[in-house]
Design a protein around this motif. Sequence first.
Motif, PDB file in Angstrom:
ATOM      1  N   HIS A   6       0.828  -1.180   0.000  1.00 63.87           N
ATOM      2  CA  HIS A   6       0.000   0.000   0.000  1.00 63.87           C
ATOM      3  C   HIS A   6       0.874   1.246   0.000  1.00 63.87           C
ATOM      4  CE1 HIS A   6      -3.196   2.782   1.076  1.00 63.87           C
ATOM      5  NE2 HIS A   6      -2.403   3.244   2.012  1.00 63.87           N
ATOM      6  N   VAL A   7       0.543   2.168  -0.878  1.00 65.14           N
ATOM      7  CA  VAL A   7       1.287   3.423  -0.921  1.00 65.14           C
ATOM      8  C   VAL A   7       0.422   4.512  -0.293  1.00 65.14           C
ATOM      9  CG1 VAL A   7       2.388   5.126  -2.421  1.00 65.14           C
ATOM     10  CG2 VAL A   7       2.471   2.700  -3.026  1.00 65.14           C
ATOM     11  N   ASP A   8       0.956   5.133   0.733  1.00 59.22           N
ATOM     12  CA  ASP A   8       0.243   6.220   1.376  1.00 59.22           C
ATOM     13  C   ASP A   8       0.297   7.452   0.455  1.00 59.22           C
ATOM     14  OD1 ASP A   8      -1.043   7.739   3.258  1.00 59.22           O
ATOM     15  OD2 ASP A   8       0.692   7.980   4.573  1.00 59.22           O
ATOM     16  N   ARG A   9      -0.864   7.976   0.096  1.00 63.74           N
ATOM     17  CA  ARG A   9      -0.926   9.076  -0.865  1.00 63.74           C
ATOM     18  C   ARG A   9      -1.177  10.420  -0.205  1.00 63.74           C
ATOM     19  NH1 ARG A   9       0.918   7.400  -5.928  1.00 63.74           N
ATOM     20  NH2 ARG A   9       0.718   5.151  -5.831  1.00 63.74           N
ATOM     21  N   ILE A  21      -2.509  10.574 -10.812  1.00 60.54           N
ATOM     22  CA  ILE A  21      -1.410   9.877 -10.133  1.00 60.54           C
ATOM     23  C   ILE A  21      -1.921   8.951  -9.020  1.00 60.54           C
ATOM     24  CG2 ILE A  21       0.432  11.530 -10.704  1.00 60.54           C
ATOM     25  CD1 ILE A  21      -0.035  12.823  -7.930  1.00 60.54           C
ATOM     26  N   GLU A  22      -2.988   8.251  -9.316  1.00 61.71           N
ATOM     27  CA  GLU A  22      -3.528   7.253  -8.381  1.00 61.71           C
ATOM     28  C   GLU A  22      -3.928   7.846  -7.031  1.00 61.71           C
ATOM     29  OE1 GLU A  22      -2.175   3.029  -8.376  1.00 61.71           O
ATOM     30  OE2 GLU A  22      -0.355   3.890  -9.243  1.00 61.71           O
ATOM     31  N   GLY A  23      -4.359   9.101  -7.041  1.00 61.31           N
ATOM     32  CA  GLY A  23      -4.907   9.670  -5.817  1.00 61.31           C
ATOM     33  C   GLY A  23      -4.008  10.635  -5.072  1.00 61.31           C
ATOM     34  N   GLY A  24      -2.760  10.738  -5.473  1.00 69.67           N
ATOM     35  CA  GLY A  24      -1.879  11.711  -4.820  1.00 69.67           C
ATOM     36  C   GLY A  24      -0.423  11.308  -4.923  1.00 69.67           C
ATOM     37  N   ARG A  27       3.652   9.493  -0.174  1.00 68.16           N
ATOM     38  CA  ARG A  27       4.087  10.302   0.970  1.00 68.16           C
ATOM     39  C   ARG A  27       5.606  10.286   1.109  1.00 68.16           C
ATOM     40  NH1 ARG A  27       1.615  12.902   4.865  1.00 68.16           N
ATOM     41  NH2 ARG A  27      -0.385  11.998   4.333  1.00 68.16           N
ATOM     42  N   GLY A  28       6.166  11.465   1.339  1.00 72.17           N
ATOM     43  CA  GLY A  28       7.606  11.571   1.547  1.00 72.17           C
ATOM     44  C   GLY A  28       8.412  11.696   0.277  1.00 72.17           C
ATOM     45  N   THR A  29       7.713  11.773  -0.833  1.00 72.67           N
ATOM     46  CA  THR A  29       8.416  11.800  -2.111  1.00 72.67           C
ATOM     47  C   THR A  29       8.907  13.208  -2.443  1.00 72.67           C
ATOM     48  OG1 THR A  29       8.252  10.555  -4.183  1.00 72.67           O
ATOM     49  CG2 THR A  29       6.688  12.326  -3.901  1.00 72.67           C
ATOM     50  N   THR A  30       9.844  13.281  -3.379  1.00 71.57           N
ATOM     51  CA  THR A  30      10.355  14.567  -3.858  1.00 71.57           C
ATOM     52  C   THR A  30      10.006  14.702  -5.331  1.00 71.57           C
ATOM     53  OG1 THR A  30      12.211  14.427  -2.335  1.00 71.57           O
ATOM     54  CG2 THR A  30      12.442  15.959  -4.154  1.00 71.57           C
ATOM     55  N   THR A 224       3.868   4.717  -8.964  1.00 74.83           N
ATOM     56  CA  THR A 224       2.593   5.232  -9.456  1.00 74.83           C
ATOM     57  C   THR A 224       2.395   4.893 -10.925  1.00 74.83           C
ATOM     58  OG1 THR A 224       2.828   7.107  -7.935  1.00 74.83           O
ATOM     59  CG2 THR A 224       1.241   7.358  -9.717  1.00 74.83           C
ATOM     60  N   LYS A 225       1.183   4.446 -11.219  1.00 76.14           N
ATOM     61  CA  LYS A 225       0.834   4.218 -12.606  1.00 76.14           C
ATOM     62  C   LYS A 225       0.255   5.522 -13.140  1.00 76.14           C
ATOM     63  CE  LYS A 225      -2.526   1.509 -13.566  1.00 76.14           C
ATOM     64  NZ  LYS A 225      -3.394   0.440 -13.302  1.00 76.14           N
TER      65      LYS A 225
END
Length: 249
Positions: A6-9, A21-24, A27-30, A224-225
């Motif tokens: 699961h990716v936290d968005r 972008i699949e909802g957001g 988290r924590g990405t740049t 992300t797809k």
Amino acid sequence: MARDYHVDRVKSGIQGFDELIEGGFPRGTTVLVTGPTGSGKTTFGVQFVYKGVELYNEPGVIVTLEERAQDLRREMKAFGWDIEKYEEEGKLAIIDGVSSVVGLPSEEKFVLENNLNVGDFLRYLYRVVKAINAQRLLIDSIPSIAFRLKEEQNIRNVLLQLNTILLEMGVTSILTTEAPDLAHGKISRYGMEEYIARGVILFDFMERNVELKRYLLIRKMRETKHQMKKFPFEITEEGIVVYPSGEVY
Ligand SMILES: Nc1ncnc2c1ncn2[C@@H]1O[C@H](COP(=O)(O)OP(=O)(O)O)[C@@H](O)[C@H]1O
Ligand SMILES: [Mg+2]
């Protein structure tokens, strides 16, 4: 079969954007936002931080290196965004990176001194992020911070250190840069910003019936797809609005 992961968005707060972008953002990405002047990079970044506070109660930090903090506050009022209110509530902080360069005194609470080295800059950034428990960050822009640092000649090193500290802090960050030669496939100023970013969004204009229209293209978004398509967007009186079903030719 459902994936066991699961990716936290993080919702951007930008109308029409998250469904690309699949909802957001993960988290924590740049994320690097690149494009020519006037394409909407600053607006996008400020909207992300501002809406984070307004809609999701996530504090945020804006490092402004191209416009003075006071100019930014005023410009953003046109979109109905009252930055000062959230600053007073301690949910949003602007770091003024302009005044000292142009030799003006600053009345800002958070000011970058002149002639910083990268370590000083990163320590200061860290301190402000921790002070308000920021979850979101905008650095506008990478070329401007690079000019200010003594190590501009070693931009790769600066970017690597910046990347490390951003990941360490766990903030979801937007970095802006300019694309001086987009037509020849160069999507960033130094040609290396895109390597540290886990996402790259390209903004540009396209001529259509003698009018310039804005569009964006998601070039990369880890975990992300996403489509590799040009989506139209506009800057409206409520900020950026993306049209996910719109066509750009
Ligand atoms: N209040 C507004 N309503 C609609 N469009 C605006 C408004 N303010 C600015 N713009 C548009 O946004 C552009 C500036 O966007 P900006 O985010 O500063 O771009 P960049 O950071 O890429 O240079 C302006 O040139 C103008 O076209
Ligand atoms: Mg800008």
